[in-house]
Scaffold this motif. Structure first.
Motif, PDB file in Angstrom:
ATOM      1  N   ASN A 156      34.782 -19.628 -10.757  1.00 36.92           N
ATOM      2  CA  ASN A 156      34.997 -20.691  -9.695  1.00 36.92           C
ATOM      3  C   ASN A 156      33.812 -21.581 -10.087  1.00 36.92           C
ATOM      4  OD1 ASN A 156      36.229 -19.721  -6.921  1.00 36.92           O
ATOM      5  ND2 ASN A 156      35.545 -17.978  -8.069  1.00 36.92           N
ATOM      6  N   GLY A 157      33.680 -21.988 -11.498  1.00 40.94           N
ATOM      7  CA  GLY A 157      32.896 -23.070 -11.854  1.00 40.94           C
ATOM      8  C   GLY A 157      31.328 -22.974 -11.880  1.00 40.94           C
ATOM      9  N   TYR A 158      31.029 -21.763 -11.487  1.00 37.66           N
ATOM     10  CA  TYR A 158      29.268 -21.584 -11.478  1.00 37.66           C
ATOM     11  C   TYR A 158      29.062 -20.988 -12.874  1.00 37.66           C
ATOM     12  CZ  TYR A 158      29.575 -22.188  -6.506  1.00 37.66           C
ATOM     13  OH  TYR A 158      29.742 -22.682  -5.266  1.00 37.66           O
ATOM     14  N   LYS A 159      27.691 -21.304 -13.146  1.00 36.71           N
ATOM     15  CA  LYS A 159      27.038 -20.727 -14.199  1.00 36.71           C
ATOM     16  C   LYS A 159      26.292 -19.515 -13.750  1.00 36.71           C
ATOM     17  CE  LYS A 159      24.306 -21.280 -18.542  1.00 36.71           C
ATOM     18  NZ  LYS A 159      23.417 -22.323 -19.237  1.00 36.71           N
ATOM     19  N   ASN A 192      38.657  -4.203   8.080  1.00 36.28           N
ATOM     20  CA  ASN A 192      38.861  -5.124   7.149  1.00 36.28           C
ATOM     21  C   ASN A 192      37.757  -6.163   7.087  1.00 36.28           C
ATOM     22  OD1 ASN A 192      41.139  -3.734   5.855  1.00 36.28           O
ATOM     23  ND2 ASN A 192      42.560  -4.789   7.295  1.00 36.28           N
ATOM     24  N   ALA A 193      37.319  -6.483   8.162  1.00 34.97           N
ATOM     25  CA  ALA A 193      36.069  -7.682   8.092  1.00 34.97           C
ATOM     26  C   ALA A 193      34.955  -7.245   7.394  1.00 34.97           C
ATOM     27  CB  ALA A 193      35.793  -7.934   9.805  1.00 34.97           C
ATOM     28  N   TRP A 194      34.863  -5.835   7.097  1.00 44.70           N
ATOM     29  CA  TRP A 194      33.446  -5.564   6.171  1.00 44.70           C
ATOM     30  C   TRP A 194      33.655  -6.154   4.966  1.00 44.70           C
ATOM     31  CZ3 TRP A 194      29.148  -3.698   7.333  1.00 44.70           C
ATOM     32  CH2 TRP A 194      28.922  -2.712   8.648  1.00 44.70           C
ATOM     33  N   TYR A 195      34.985  -6.415   4.419  1.00 48.41           N
ATOM     34  CA  TYR A 195      35.019  -7.004   3.081  1.00 48.41           C
ATOM     35  C   TYR A 195      34.328  -8.499   3.073  1.00 48.41           C
ATOM     36  CZ  TYR A 195      38.368  -3.397   2.004  1.00 48.41           C
ATOM     37  OH  TYR A 195      39.081  -2.142   1.975  1.00 48.41           O
ATOM     38  N   ALA A 226      20.868  -4.996 -16.816  1.00 51.58           N
ATOM     39  CA  ALA A 226      21.768  -6.157 -17.207  1.00 51.58           C
ATOM     40  C   ALA A 226      23.039  -6.000 -17.689  1.00 51.58           C
ATOM     41  CB  ALA A 226      21.015  -7.367 -18.054  1.00 51.58           C
ATOM     42  N   GLN A 227      24.102  -6.263 -16.976  1.00 54.06           N
ATOM     43  CA  GLN A 227      25.695  -6.046 -17.282  1.00 54.06           C
ATOM     44  C   GLN A 227      26.340  -6.931 -16.578  1.00 54.06           C
ATOM     45  OE1 GLN A 227      26.903  -2.292 -15.764  1.00 54.06           O
ATOM     46  NE2 GLN A 227      25.218  -2.459 -14.321  1.00 54.06           N
ATOM     47  N   ARG A 228      27.520  -7.105 -17.105  1.00 55.26           N
ATOM     48  CA  ARG A 228      28.911  -7.829 -16.501  1.00 55.26           C
ATOM     49  C   ARG A 228      29.132  -7.203 -15.526  1.00 55.26           C
ATOM     50  NH1 ARG A 228      29.222 -13.110 -17.664  1.00 55.26           N
ATOM     51  NH2 ARG A 228      31.673 -12.936 -17.829  1.00 55.26           N
ATOM     52  N   ASN A 229      29.386  -8.141 -14.171  1.00 56.19           N
ATOM     53  CA  ASN A 229      29.939  -7.127 -12.879  1.00 56.19           C
ATOM     54  C   ASN A 229      30.811  -8.375 -12.261  1.00 56.19           C
ATOM     55  OD1 ASN A 229      28.267  -9.139 -11.215  1.00 56.19           O
ATOM     56  ND2 ASN A 229      26.703  -8.103 -12.456  1.00 56.19           N
ATOM     57  N   PRO A 230      31.375  -7.661 -11.283  1.00 50.91           N
ATOM     58  CA  PRO A 230      32.370  -8.575 -10.560  1.00 50.91           C
ATOM     59  C   PRO A 230      31.884 -10.038  -9.882  1.00 50.91           C
ATOM     60  CG  PRO A 230      32.642  -6.512  -9.857  1.00 50.91           C
ATOM     61  CD  PRO A 230      31.471  -6.393 -10.653  1.00 50.91           C
ATOM     62  N   ASP A 273      36.640 -16.145  -4.261  1.00 54.41           N
ATOM     63  CA  ASP A 273      37.818 -15.727  -4.031  1.00 54.41           C
ATOM     64  C   ASP A 273      38.005 -14.700  -3.077  1.00 54.41           C
ATOM     65  OD1 ASP A 273      38.680 -16.737  -6.679  1.00 54.41           O
ATOM     66  OD2 ASP A 273      37.344 -15.039  -7.641  1.00 54.41           O
ATOM     67  N   GLY A 274      37.411 -15.235  -1.750  1.00 50.12           N
ATOM     68  CA  GLY A 274      37.615 -14.516  -0.378  1.00 50.12           C
ATOM     69  C   GLY A 274      36.715 -13.334  -0.082  1.00 50.12           C
ATOM     70  N   ILE A 275      35.940 -13.230  -1.322  1.00 54.95           N
ATOM     71  CA  ILE A 275      34.701 -12.108  -1.201  1.00 54.95           C
ATOM     72  C   ILE A 275      33.439 -12.796  -1.189  1.00 54.95           C
ATOM     73  CG2 ILE A 275      33.767  -9.982  -2.151  1.00 54.95           C
ATOM     74  CD1 ILE A 275      36.339  -9.530  -3.652  1.00 54.95           C
ATOM     75  N   PRO A 276      32.562 -12.630   0.139  1.00 52.86           N
ATOM     76  CA  PRO A 276      31.140 -12.990  -0.077  1.00 52.86           C
ATOM     77  C   PRO A 276      30.153 -12.182  -0.894  1.00 52.86           C
ATOM     78  CG  PRO A 276      31.487 -11.491   1.845  1.00 52.86           C
ATOM     79  CD  PRO A 276      32.765 -11.575   1.163  1.00 52.86           C
ATOM     80  N   TYR A 277      29.415 -13.210  -1.865  1.00 46.50           N
ATOM     81  CA  TYR A 277      28.531 -12.582  -2.721  1.00 46.50           C
ATOM     82  C   TYR A 277      27.250 -13.161  -2.487  1.00 46.50           C
ATOM     83  CZ  TYR A 277      32.422 -10.992  -5.557  1.00 46.50           C
ATOM     84  OH  TYR A 277      33.678 -10.217  -6.043  1.00 46.50           O
TER      85      TYR A 277
END
Length: 564
Positions: free
Chosen positions: A541-544, A418-421, A529-533, A503-507
């Motif tokens: 989370n308040g970012y542009k 689970n740590a891989w997330y 270019a596309q919308r993605n997670p 939201d608990g996921i590193p990007y």
């Protein structure tokens, strides 16, 4: 041939031509042994018959060619048609060439047993002919020691030998190059000293002075492996040492300091030039290494340091291991038995530089293949090497892949799957694994393949798809965008390869503009270019969040407009 040509008596052989003998398969017989002379062959094979120089039918023609005048007329005509300007130009002319111009020359040459030199000598007795300069000499010509001595006197004039002692510096090869290899090879077993001793017995020859000596001089058996008990200058080993000392003089080395590592640079050419051709070739398979190791058995030799090694030396696995053990201890400074994993940090270039270029080439340039072959007792993990085999990641099996991911988990401090997330691309890059996952089709694909029984959360793994693709953007394109951002915002406001947990996921994003809270991802083209997670999470989370096509060129104003 007697059965096929209906030869019932020796007299019937007179009507058989040389051409018929050749056509029946006797070319090598009559050419190599009887100088194309049918009569010489018949005399040797049937000595009990009183052979005449020719058959009764051509005896009249033979008498005609006994006349030097008739011969001269014949050869003068041939010389005119061949445009020969001097007697010297006759030497390369063959019997076949003469017969092309004058067919009647056949009976003339037959009278002289097919010998061009004898026929020309009869036609032009005033000229001093040198039979050995013709393409062929008459059969049995070299049986005469007078003929042999005549040749050596001529050879002396060609080689600059003004006294008998000058022959010491002449090699058998130089004699061969004069076109008379057969003489020394056949009558004196390749030995020039033997030939000279036979022809000039009145001279006191010292074989030790010859540049090229006989096998007996060296007093070595065919397969020498250890030196004889005595090592006096008169023994074979003493004479070998004399050759090595001569090489030392040529290279400016003090012979009294031998053996030394400078011997590794001695080549076959060095030893041959010093007069050691015979023992090197006959007793040591033309290998300087074998000769020197026999001459100096007390020295601790490292065979791979020799300029030339015996054929097949590197193919022996025991030699390969001997080399790698020594290199590990003396070059890379680790114990090959206790610290064998240190090989993971050694590259093919390092092994080659340590003297193993031939060895690493033998294993396809792959340290993995080399070490697996030489040290099969260890379980080698290909991915831990600096240089993995070509195509390794494309062919990796599921078991090896799982072992690899387990190692990466330990390195990243992951306690469970689970740590891989919570792992980011930035962490994978830092661990040196990002490029591997890209080769494997991404983190999601690799995890599913390695752990097929695990139920993975597709949404939580989706961040790897976006960031993974972003990593493929060329450095040059990133640099262009960064330069524009730098001019607009200044260095303090820009962070490259920025990782943030949303939201608990590193990007991971290519750039983060702290002043404006703008996250930037680069895509290869506008179609990418596309919308993605990542974009949804950033906005929530308040970012542009902005995607920029890396292949486009942007002015400062255009990019500033996009960011605002």
């Amino acid at each position: 041939m007697e059965d096929k040509l209906d030869i019932r008596s020796p007299e019937d052989w007179y009507r058989v031509t040389t051409r018929q003998i050749v056509q029946e398969g006797g070319s090598a017989l009559i050419g190599n042994y009887y100088n194309w002379s049918r009569l010489n062959a018949l005399k040797a094979i049937y000595p009990e018959h009183p052979w005449k120089n020719d058959s009764p039918d051509v005896h009249k023609a033979s008498k005609f060619w006994q006349s030097p005048h008739n011969l001269r007329v014949l050869f003068d005509d041939v010389a005119k048609q061949l445009n020969l300007q001097s007697k010297e130009e006759w030497y390369p002319i063959t019997r076949a060439k003469v017969l092309e111009i004058r067919s009647d020359a056949k009976s003339a040459l037959r009278y002289y047993s097919g010998s061009m030199s004898d026929a020309l000598q009869a036609a032009y007795p005033e000229h001093e002919w040198l039979p050995w300069r013709f393409s062929r000499t008459r059969a049995g010509y070299w049986d005469s020691q007078d003929a042999q001595k005549r040749f050596f006197e001529w050879a002396a004039s060609q080689l600059g030998v003004s006294s008998l002692d000058d022959w010491y510096s002449i090699s058998g090869v130089q004699i061969d190059n004069l076109g008379v290899k057969y003489l020394v090879e056949h009558y004196y077993h390749h030995s020039l000293p033997k030939a000279l001793a036979k022809l000039y017995p009145e001279h006191k020859w010292d074989e030790s002075k010859f540049l090229f000596r006989t096998k007996e001089f060296w007093k070595l058996s065919k397969q020498v492996t250890t030196p004889p008990a005595d090592s006096t200058p008169e023994s074979g080993m003493g004479n070998l040492r004399e050759v090595i000392d001569r090489v030392c003089q040529t290279k400016g080395i003090d012979p009294s300091l031998l053996p030394s590592d400078e011997l590794y640079n001695f080549t076959s050419q060095d030893i041959i030039a010093a007069g050691g051709s015979s023992p090197l070739r006959r007793n040591f398979d033309s290998s300087p290494a074998k000769l020197l190791k026999t001459l100096f058995p007390q020295h601790q030799w490292l065979d791979w340091k020799f300029a030339t090694l015996p054929r097949g030396w590197w193919a022996d696995l025991s030699n390969q291991r001997l080399f790698l053990d020594w290199v590990a201890q003396n070059v890379f400074k680790f114990d090959p038995l206790q610290s064998w994993t240190a090989w993971y940090d050694i590259s093919a270039r390092q092994i080659s530089s340590a003297g193993g270029s031939r060895l690493i080439t033998l294993h396809g340039g792959s340290p993995v293949q080399l070490l697996r072959t030489v040290y099969p007792e260890h379980h080698w993990k290909a991915w831990r090497f600096k240089q993995v085999p070509s195509g390794f990641w494309d062919k990796i099996d599921d078991t090896s892949l799982r072992q690899y991911l387990d190692e990466i988990s330990q390195e990243l401090g992951l306690l469970d799957l689970n740590a891989w997330y919570r792992v980011s691309w930035a962490q994978l890059q830092q661990a040196g694994a990002a490029h591997v996952f890209l080769r494997l089709g991404g983190v999601r694909a690799a995890l599913k393949r390695a752990y097929p029984n695990e139920v993975w959360d597709e949404e939580r793994l989706s961040q790897f798809a976006t960031s993974g693709a972003a990593l493929k953007i060329k450095a040059a394109s990133r640099r262009k965008i960064y330069d524009v951002l730098l001019r607009i915002y200044g260095d303090a406001s820009i962070t490259e390869d920025f990782t943030v947990e949303l939201d608990g996921i590193p990007y991971t994003f290519h750039f983060y503009l702290e002043r404006s809270k703008i996250l930037i991802d680069l895509v290869g083209s506008s179609s990418g270019a596309q919308r993605n997670p990542a974009s949804f999470a950033a906005t929530a989370n308040g970012y542009k969040y902005i995607q920029i096509t890396s292949k486009r060129s942007y002015t400062d104003d255009r990019l500033k407009e996009m960011l605002t």
